[in-house]
Design a protein around this motif. Sequence first.
Motif, short mmCIF file in Angstrom:
data_model
loop_
_atom_site.label_atom_id
_atom_site.label_comp_id
_atom_site.label_asym_id
_atom_site.label_seq_id
_atom_site.Cartn_x
_atom_site.Cartn_y
_atom_site.Cartn_z
N PHE A 1 20.64 -116.12 -61.88
CA PHE A 1 20.29 -116.38 -60.49
C PHE A 1 19.04 -115.61 -60.07
N MET A 2 18.91 -114.38 -60.55
CA MET A 2 17.73 -113.58 -60.20
C MET A 2 16.45 -114.23 -60.71
N PHE B 1 11.60 -117.54 -59.28
CA PHE B 1 10.65 -118.59 -59.63
C PHE B 1 10.90 -119.91 -58.88
N TYR B 2 12.14 -120.15 -58.49
CA TYR B 2 12.47 -121.44 -57.86
C TYR B 2 13.25 -121.20 -56.55
N ASN B 3 12.70 -120.38 -55.69
CA ASN B 3 13.42 -120.02 -54.47
C ASN B 3 13.46 -121.15 -53.44
N ILE C 1 9.74 -105.80 -57.82
CA ILE C 1 9.91 -104.39 -58.20
C ILE C 1 11.11 -104.22 -59.13
N PHE C 2 12.20 -104.90 -58.82
CA PHE C 2 13.37 -104.79 -59.69
C PHE C 2 13.08 -105.34 -61.08
N TRP C 3 12.47 -106.52 -61.15
CA TRP C 3 12.20 -107.13 -62.45
C TRP C 3 11.25 -106.28 -63.28
N SER C 4 10.19 -105.80 -62.68
CA SER C 4 9.25 -104.96 -63.43
C SER C 4 9.93 -103.68 -63.90
N SER C 5 10.76 -103.08 -63.04
CA SER C 5 11.47 -101.85 -63.41
C SER C 5 12.46 -102.12 -64.53
N PHE C 6 13.19 -103.23 -64.43
CA PHE C 6 14.20 -103.56 -65.43
C PHE C 6 13.55 -103.78 -66.80
#
Length: 500
Positions: A394-395, A400-402, A419-424
Amino acid sequence: MQNTLENNSGHLLLKSKFFIFRAVSYFSFLLIPLYVQKSLDLHAATQALFMTMYILFIVAQWFLLGKEIDHRLKIYFRVNSSVDRIIYRIFLGLFFFVILFNLIAILPSKWIYNSFWIIWSLLGLFYSWPTRGKIIQESVSSNFGEFKFLDGFEKTLVAFILIMFVVSLPDYPPLMGNEAMKLFYDPLEKVATPFWNFLLVNYYPFKSYPVLNRAAWSLHFYVVNLGLFLLLFYAFLRYFVSRRLSLLGVFSLVSTWSFTKIFVHNIEFGLLTTYSLLWVWTMLWVSRSSTYRAGLFLGLVGYWGTVINQSYAPLLWIQLVLMYFVYLSDRTFWFRNQFLRYASFGFFLSLVVFLNHLEPFFSGLFSGNDLLTSMLFEINRKAFYSLSFFGLIFMVLIYFYNRWSIFKETNFERDYLAIFWSSFLIMIFYSLVVDAHILKGFSLLWIMAFLSLIPIEVLFQSISRLRSKRNMIFLIYILICLLDSHFEGRVKIFLKIFNN
């Protein structure tokens, strides 16, 4: 003109009441070490209660110092949640106390003891003096205004979280003495000297009483490290999901059996693997704060990471690059340079600690991390976490498809998702190349708990008008988390600690 000549006796009475109340309450808590020393025959549970009250008092002083630093440096910032302000000021005060207590630790033993009481006495008079206006009248509890609006379900869930946290208390170390406890809490020798100096001075009145000193250190590692970790996790969740689901996420984290078992097998994880959440939350907070003075806090977070594990030092450099070139790219050149100037203080301290503890850094390189196996293991322990795989999908789709119809009702901030995706992704790479602890233990737990909430948030947003159905779904997930929490096992362990 008439108002300027009126009698000020009413103001003097209010100021006197303020001073007496603050001074008496402050020194009552400050003198707990003396009460406990003279009552060594108290039951272990009573000693633990007194020690916990003292630790919470110390944490409150970190908050007040952080607030005072804000006032003196004129740091004004935006927050996403009132809890953000609490966490920021507690950690800011903590970092400055670490620096101060390391300077005191250089002194001879007698002067360390004297300096301890002098500093706390001066701070007590400073905080109690009634002429400082609004800055001192704001207490720690007054910042929890967000929790005044909780409904019945949410208040019950907060009570469950507190009860689960209390009964999950781990057993004390089998050995006494500072050196023995250092080895117990840091078997990998990752933690640098400044942390142990801080802990020594912070609980110096108990140094000559091994039983009390062991209780102080043990409760510090649990109450402070894990308590702030849960509070930090709630603040992090508020950037993505509702208040209700944020509480559910915290409950799912504290109710997993791994929350207790980690302390049995890897006691050091309570310090080493909780830093990743602080690192990610700091980037979220700084990007929203709208002040270049937030660089001071970001730099000190990097310093703290270097103190607890030298392998985390490069994470500060990564943060600075991301902030300067990506997340603050819309700011002016002057703003970003000022941000770096404020961050340079923490960067310098981090560099000093890193260069003095190089060996632990190189010992952890290329240690590897079997992330998928660890996730499956946690799902086997906590069925709620099976939603994390759907949350991960879902994330990706939301980012990408909001505009898909299923996501139209959601209100995820794209900047926060980035920020979450880059951090992860950085943490995955970092765990494979530099140090696996960044995605082990509690670090893996908070990520899985967060991802498990995403499908529920999407569901809740799509049925936002059906309150009764949302309440029923919410209750079902609370029961799911409660049923596999091994609550009775935690209670047995908790009672065994104090019965022995």
